[in-house]
Design an enzyme around this catalytic site. Sequence first.
Site, PDB file in Angstrom:
ATOM      1  N   GLY A   1       0.874  -1.162   0.000  1.00  0.00           N
ATOM      2  CA  GLY A   1       0.000   0.000   0.000  1.00  0.00           C
ATOM      3  C   GLY A   1       0.908   1.207   0.000  1.00  0.00           C
ATOM      4  N   ASP A   2       0.536   2.271  -0.671  1.00  0.00           N
ATOM      5  CA  ASP A   2       1.506   3.336  -0.910  1.00  0.00           C
ATOM      6  C   ASP A   2       2.093   3.929   0.361  1.00  0.00           C
ATOM      7  OD1 ASP A   2      -0.956   4.600  -0.305  1.00  0.00           O
ATOM      8  OD2 ASP A   2      -0.528   6.307  -1.615  1.00  0.00           O
ATOM      9  N   THR A   3       1.252   4.304   1.322  1.00  0.00           N
ATOM     10  CA  THR A   3       1.794   4.924   2.533  1.00  0.00           C
ATOM     11  C   THR A   3       2.457   3.908   3.451  1.00  0.00           C
ATOM     12  OG1 THR A   3      -0.390   4.799   3.588  1.00  0.00           O
ATOM     13  CG2 THR A   3       0.183   6.872   2.492  1.00  0.00           C
TER      14      THR A   3
ATOM     15  N   ARG B   1      -5.139   8.003  -8.307  1.00  0.00           N
ATOM     16  CA  ARG B   1      -5.578   6.806  -9.016  1.00  0.00           C
ATOM     17  C   ARG B   1      -7.060   7.000  -9.359  1.00  0.00           C
ATOM     18  NH1 ARG B   1      -0.995   6.854  -8.625  1.00  0.00           N
ATOM     19  NH2 ARG B   1       0.470   5.235  -7.927  1.00  0.00           N
TER      20      ARG B   1
ATOM     21  N   ALA C   1       8.141   2.918  -6.542  1.00  0.00           N
ATOM     22  CA  ALA C   1       9.222   3.859  -6.855  1.00  0.00           C
ATOM     23  C   ALA C   1       8.943   5.219  -6.200  1.00  0.00           C
ATOM     24  CB  ALA C   1       9.377   4.011  -8.363  1.00  0.00           C
TER      25      ALA C   1
ATOM     26  N   ASP D   1       6.827   5.843  -3.729  1.00  0.00           N
ATOM     27  CA  ASP D   1       6.704   5.695  -2.274  1.00  0.00           C
ATOM     28  C   ASP D   1       8.081   5.698  -1.613  1.00  0.00           C
ATOM     29  OD1 ASP D   1       4.057   5.236  -3.029  1.00  0.00           O
ATOM     30  OD2 ASP D   1       4.275   3.062  -2.894  1.00  0.00           O
TER      31      ASP D   1
END
Length: 298
Positions: free
Chosen positions: A28-30, A166, A252, A254
């Site tokens: 997950g991004d965060t 997104r 990348a 993140d």
Amino acid sequence: MTKVACIGECMIELREEADGRLSRGYGGDTLNTAIYLSRLGTPVDYVTALGDDSWSDELVSSWEAEGVGTGRVVRLPGRLPGLYIIQTDPKGERRFSYWRDTAAARLLFQAPEAESIVAALPAYDLIYFSGISLSLYGDKGRERLFAILREARKNGRRVAFDTNFRPRGWPEKDIARAAFRQAFDCADIILASTEDLELLFGADGANEVLTFSDRAEIVLKHPDLTCRVLTKGQDILVPGKPAEDVVDTTAAGDSFAAAYLDARLTGHDPRRAAEAGHRLAGQVVRYRGAIIPREAMP
């Protein structure tokens, strides 16, 4: 010591291999940013909601093994984490498919069980969230998040926002535009890409964030890997070097965010911070999945 809170969602990750088999992980991004911050030495807590299932137990254990604090993870009975599948093309570009509409993370700013966690956020030195975080919570959840961010800044804390737009996470672009503008207004550091901004706001999308450069530190990434940093009257260009042997571009951005924020929090100037971001992101794209092996850290 500076303490960071990363807000968002972590999901079960299934990655399709060349032979069609699926390998399981998480991402997950965060959460990716939180893990890389922890590896770089910045104390960080992940702030999210999970279920009371065995998959959620496994996620929490994995984060703890990475040194990420899990004391701000609320567990909601009967709920589950989201799920996504990554497919990558020969150039390393990825396609995501999601199953997350009823994921526990969406209830973070609504669930009574999360009240103490939400109330603790303004005490962190830096709060980090993303455009994907914003897409999770709905209008009421976002308004509560923005109120918390304003309170934190009023208390002398800092806020960092990563655009990460997104389209499939939003019912309408107009709703996303309004939410992003509020996020820009709440942030002290804005990590953005021209790709995200143009996708959301159109050809002049970069101007949406540049209008905040009189107050916020703007980190604007271009497709040619040039990073432009605007802060305190400075306008700095930091070129990036294309990575060799690109396998998977997942995380990348993140990882760039983690290295940039870690450098700034430890006293480095914006140029050094952007160079650190390029260096870590350039290594991350050489491995499959969001989180590279610990021994591969630059």
